[in-house]
Design a protein around this motif. Structure first.
Motif, PDB file in Angstrom:
ATOM      1  N   GLU A  74       0.829  -1.205   0.000  1.00 20.29           N
ATOM      2  CA  GLU A  74       0.000   0.000   0.000  1.00 20.29           C
ATOM      3  C   GLU A  74       0.871   1.265   0.000  1.00 20.29           C
ATOM      4  OE1 GLU A  74      -3.232   2.178   2.858  1.00 20.29           O
ATOM      5  OE2 GLU A  74      -3.272  -0.012   2.761  1.00 20.29           O
ATOM      6  N   ASN A  78       1.089   4.011  -3.120  1.00 21.76           N
ATOM      7  CA  ASN A  78       0.862   5.449  -2.922  1.00 21.76           C
ATOM      8  C   ASN A  78       2.046   6.272  -3.420  1.00 21.76           C
ATOM      9  OD1 ASN A  78      -1.697   5.123  -1.862  1.00 21.76           O
ATOM     10  ND2 ASN A  78      -0.960   4.979   0.243  1.00 21.76           N
ATOM     11  N   VAL A 107      -1.003  -5.561  -7.412  1.00 21.08           N
ATOM     12  CA  VAL A 107      -1.546  -4.204  -7.267  1.00 21.08           C
ATOM     13  C   VAL A 107      -1.592  -3.432  -8.581  1.00 21.08           C
ATOM     14  CG1 VAL A 107      -0.877  -4.017  -4.841  1.00 21.08           C
ATOM     15  CG2 VAL A 107       0.718  -3.270  -6.621  1.00 21.08           C
ATOM     16  N   SER A 110      -4.293  -0.915  -9.472  1.00 18.39           N
ATOM     17  CA  SER A 110      -4.326   0.385  -8.789  1.00 18.39           C
ATOM     18  C   SER A 110      -3.625   1.470  -9.590  1.00 18.39           C
ATOM     19  CB  SER A 110      -3.643   0.285  -7.431  1.00 18.39           C
ATOM     20  OG  SER A 110      -4.231  -0.720  -6.649  1.00 18.39           O
TER      21      SER A 110
END
Length: 154
Positions: A74, A78, A107, A110
């Motif tokens: 995560e 970001n 991921v 994303s």
């Protein structure tokens, strides 16, 4: 074009033709995976450098997004999304991430850019000519991926 002053000067003068950003992703490990992370970085460096030579005038090769392999996804996503935002503000139409770290596959949804994962090839025992041949074959495969994405978005 590479992330060096001379190439960036050329980019600034021909910005309308350079529509693609390439960002290598390097996972760094200082523990058990030290050698593997170095091999992966060498592979991705050679690959993206050769790719940049093939598409000079169309792509800008950014410096690698380098991170510690043990950091949680995560946080990395970001941080990479901040890079993506900056690159999009610079008006690149296409963004490719290239890595040998399979963890990014979890991921990739994303990210807005096109994600390319390639398993690292151990180049350490190869001669320079063998390395070049191996990398050249990989770049030829990437050519079709790039061409397809460029065609879809034109």
């Amino acid at each position: 074009m590479k992330w060096i002053p001379q190439d960036l000067e050329t980019y600034l003068n021909a910005k309308e033709y350079v529509d693609t950003a390439v960002v290598p992703l390097y996972g760094i490990s200082t523990m058990d995976g030290l050698k593997q992370s170095a091999e992966a970085a060498e592979f991705i460096t050679l690959l993206t450098t050769h790719l940049e030579r093939q598409f000079t005038g169309r792509i800008l090769l950014f410096p690698p997004f380098t991170y510690l392999s043990r950091v949680q996804n995560e946080r990395l996503v970001n941080d990479l999304l901040e890079w993506e935002s900056e690159i999009k503000m610079a008006e690149f139409k296409h963004l490719f991430y290239i890595t040998a770290d399979s963890n990014w596959r979890n991921v990739e949804g994303s990210l807005q850019g096109s994600f390319i994962w390639l398993p690292s090839l151990p180049l350490g025992q190869m001669s320079d000519s063998q390395k070049f041949e191996m990398i050249d074959n990989q770049v030829k495969q990437l050519f079709s991926i790039f061409s397809q994405i460029w065609a879809e978005n034109e």
